[in-house]
Design an enzyme around this catalytic site. Structure first.
Site, short mmCIF file in Angstrom:
data_model
loop_
_atom_site.label_atom_id
_atom_site.label_comp_id
_atom_site.label_asym_id
_atom_site.label_seq_id
_atom_site.Cartn_x
_atom_site.Cartn_y
_atom_site.Cartn_z
N HIS A 272 20.87 37.68 48.12
CA HIS A 272 21.64 38.39 49.15
C HIS A 272 20.88 39.62 49.64
O HIS A 272 20.25 40.33 48.86
CB HIS A 272 22.99 38.84 48.59
CG HIS A 272 24.01 37.74 48.54
ND1 HIS A 272 24.42 37.05 49.66
CD2 HIS A 272 24.71 37.21 47.49
CE1 HIS A 272 25.34 36.16 49.32
NE2 HIS A 272 25.52 36.23 48.01
N CYS B 227 18.99 36.67 54.34
CA CYS B 227 19.61 36.69 55.68
C CYS B 227 19.09 37.86 56.51
O CYS B 227 18.70 38.90 55.97
CB CYS B 227 21.13 36.77 55.57
SG CYS B 227 21.90 35.40 54.70
#
Length: 407
Positions: free
Chosen positions: A306, A375
């Protein structure tokens, strides 16, 4: 023919007493004649209209002239001797607002202040007694006049001033219902209130959700990742060897990025629930996305993590530059990589970045590579950010830590 009066006959002046004859209405007693007790007209002594002029006007030769010279009545003016003291309420023993003093009251008060105060109490009592009915009626009338205990309203206070000071007449039942109906909110007001409450509730829920995502998930993920790292190090220190095949979610190595001060466990698989949301880094090891292990002679060791929330271990990997160290620590060895290239933006479906020789990485042929994926932009998952590295050292744990972790 009318007879002449005695005074005309005797030649006496009009208004003077006469002595001849008996007194009017007497039986002829010589001791009760007009000569002994002269007749006095009302006001002859100046008792009514101010002085002796009137007596002179009522009898005597200069009566007309005295009447013309009479002065108008003037009240005697005396100095204001004592300060004015307001009367005392005989029921509440409280001072009331007195009537404005006049000239006569000032003269009387200066002459006898105590008499004025004494005479005021009976007047208040008489005003109370004048109210018809019993004690309850008198209290109600006194309360309507002025205050709870029935203090008399000031003479200068009118119903208009009393109503302006806050006292209002009681409303009828019909008027009370009309006012209550007027105060009742309309359907539009109720609808606007409901919509406002929905917006406020939604805003509060969104704020709580943002707080949970940005703060609480990091707190919980850091705790879980720290617990897993401590467990790995304890197992390695105790000599427990992990099997060659790892189950999904099982930790088997530690990732060090010294420049970013990152130390995070590496677990098998890239499941959000089992791996990534717990603050760990996942190894691509399933299906078409399966990549090599660090100890393989050739291949690409692919990792995912993440960038925001849930521990955010890869938040700042975009700051890495060529030559920065990336170290993978296992039970037996240290694998040291050097950052080689970066791909700032690519589609999430671009799985070619995990090939043994990834395109756009700058690698010319097969080798031992590492790929970090996350991301981008921050707080979104629309695109992917890719960082590649090339292995430069494989160091057994028995020889100690590599230089990248010692500096």
């Amino acid at each position: 023919m009318t007879a002449l009066r005695p005074e005309r006959e005797s030649g006496a002046a009009y208004g003077e007493p006469f002595t001849d004859g008996p007194a009017y209405g007497d039986a002829g007693d010589p001791g009760t004649s007009y000569g002994q007790q002269p007749y006095e007209a009302p006001g002859a002594r100046g008792e009514w209209y101010g002085g002796e002029d009137y007596g002179a006007a009522s009898g005597g030769a200069g009566a007309y002239e005295a009447t013309q010279q009479r002065q108008p009545y003037e009240a005697p003016q005396e100095p204001y001797a004592e300060p004015y003291v307001p009367p005392v309420d005989d029921e509440t023993v409280a001072l009331r607002v007195p009537d404005p003093p006049t000239g006569d009251s000032i003269s009387a008060l200066s002459a006898s202040p105590s008499a004025s105060l004494a005479s005021d109490a009976p007047s208040a009592a008489s005003a109370t007694e004048a109210t018809p009915g019993g004690r309850a009626a008198r209290r109600k009338a006194a309360k309507g006049r002025h205050g709870r205990h029935g203090a008399a309203r000031s003479a200068h206070e009118t119903p208009e001033t009393a109503s302006g000071s806050g006292a209002q007449a009681p409303l009828s039942r019909v008027e009370a219902r009309r006012q209550a109906k007027a105060r009742k909110p309309s359907p539009a007001v109720l609808a606007s209130r409901a919509v406002g409450e929905v917006f406020i509730t939604t805003g509060v829920l969104m704020l709580l959700f943002v707080t949970y995502q940005l703060w609480w998930t990091n707190v919980r993920a850091h705790a879980q990742a720290g617990s897993e790292a401590s467990k790995l190090q304890d197992d390695w220190a105790s000599g427990k060897r992990a099997p060659g095949e790892f189950s999904p979610g099982q930790g088997f190595a530690l990732l060090h990025i010294p420049k970013l001060d990152v130390v995070v466990p590496i677990a098998e698989g890239v499941s959000n629930k089992k791996v990534l949301d717990k603050g760990m880094v996942g190894h691509y090891a399933e299906g078409a996305l399966k990549t090599a292990m660090p100890d393989a002679k050739s291949g690409n060791f692919g990792l995912a993590g993440h960038r925001n929330t849930h521990g955010e271990p890869f938040r700042y990997i975009n700051r890495l530059t060529q030559g920065d160290a990336i170290v993978v620590e296992t039970q037996d060895k240290y694998f040291v990589y050097k950052m080689a290239s970066i791909l700032p933006v690519t589609s999430p479906s671009n799985v070619s970045v995990l090939n043994p020789v990834p395109p756009d990485s700058g690698f010319a042929g097969p080798g031992r590579y590492i790929t970090l994926t996350t991301c981008t932009p921050e707080f979104t998952s629309k695109y992917r950010l890719i960082v590649w590295g090339k292995m430069v050292e494989e160091r057994p744990r028995s020889k100690g830590k590599p230089d990248a972790l010692v500096q």
